[in-house]
Design a protein around this motif. Sequence first.
Motif, short mmCIF file in Angstrom:
data_model
loop_
_atom_site.label_atom_id
_atom_site.label_comp_id
_atom_site.label_asym_id
_atom_site.label_seq_id
_atom_site.Cartn_x
_atom_site.Cartn_y
_atom_site.Cartn_z
N SER A 124 -16.00 52.13 -33.80
CA SER A 124 -17.01 51.14 -34.18
C SER A 124 -16.53 50.20 -35.27
N THR A 125 -15.35 50.44 -35.84
CA THR A 125 -14.90 49.61 -36.96
C THR A 125 -13.48 49.06 -36.83
N ASP A 126 -12.62 49.65 -36.00
CA ASP A 126 -11.20 49.28 -36.01
C ASP A 126 -10.72 48.73 -34.67
N ASN A 127 -9.80 47.76 -34.76
CA ASN A 127 -9.16 47.21 -33.58
C ASN A 127 -8.07 48.15 -33.09
N LYS A 129 -5.99 51.90 -35.88
CA LYS A 129 -6.76 53.03 -36.37
C LYS A 129 -7.90 53.43 -35.44
N GLY A 130 -8.15 52.66 -34.40
CA GLY A 130 -9.25 52.96 -33.49
C GLY A 130 -8.90 54.09 -32.54
N GLU A 131 -9.82 54.36 -31.63
CA GLU A 131 -9.65 55.41 -30.63
C GLU A 131 -9.83 54.82 -29.24
N VAL A 132 -8.94 55.17 -28.33
CA VAL A 132 -8.96 54.64 -26.97
C VAL A 132 -9.43 55.73 -26.02
N PHE A 133 -10.38 55.37 -25.16
CA PHE A 133 -10.90 56.28 -24.14
C PHE A 133 -10.35 55.85 -22.78
N PHE A 134 -9.68 56.78 -22.09
CA PHE A 134 -9.14 56.52 -20.76
C PHE A 134 -10.05 57.17 -19.72
N SER A 135 -10.31 56.43 -18.64
CA SER A 135 -11.07 57.01 -17.53
C SER A 135 -10.57 56.46 -16.21
N ILE A 182 -2.85 44.73 -24.41
CA ILE A 182 -4.28 44.48 -24.55
C ILE A 182 -4.68 44.69 -26.00
N ARG A 183 -5.38 43.72 -26.56
CA ARG A 183 -5.96 43.86 -27.90
C ARG A 183 -7.45 44.09 -27.72
N MET A 184 -7.95 45.20 -28.27
CA MET A 184 -9.35 45.55 -28.07
C MET A 184 -10.08 45.57 -29.41
N GLU A 185 -11.19 44.89 -29.44
CA GLU A 185 -12.08 44.87 -30.61
C GLU A 185 -12.85 46.19 -30.68
N PRO A 186 -13.50 46.47 -31.81
CA PRO A 186 -14.34 47.66 -31.90
C PRO A 186 -15.45 47.64 -30.84
#
Length: 103
Positions: free
Chosen positions: A54-57, A97-103, A73-77
């Motif tokens: 919710s806070t990090d790219n 510092k963010g977290e990536v969810f793979f599905s 790919i650059r992903m916003e929060p």
Amino acid sequence: MKNFFISLLILLFLSFNITLIPLAIGNIFKEGLYTPSDLNLPSKPSYNIQNISSTDNVYVLVFDKTHSLYQSIRMEPNSPKYVVSFDPDFRIAVIGKGEVFFS
């Protein structure tokens, strides 16, 4: 009677949290270098990825077998889902510092 319903709602809320969180943890990845076998995903041509922080790219870089950049790919929060494709011999780098969810 009111205390009973409040206790029941709290118990119900806690039981949903206990059962839903472990299902999603297996597909959440932080900063690092991964291979498709590390991701434990079923074999298919493309996957959905999403930044659930919710806070990090987060930057996701996909390198092919010759170590050339295949996709970036650059992903916003709280980003929408993006489609990424890779073969079993590719490398996936997650930077940030963010977290990536793979599905």
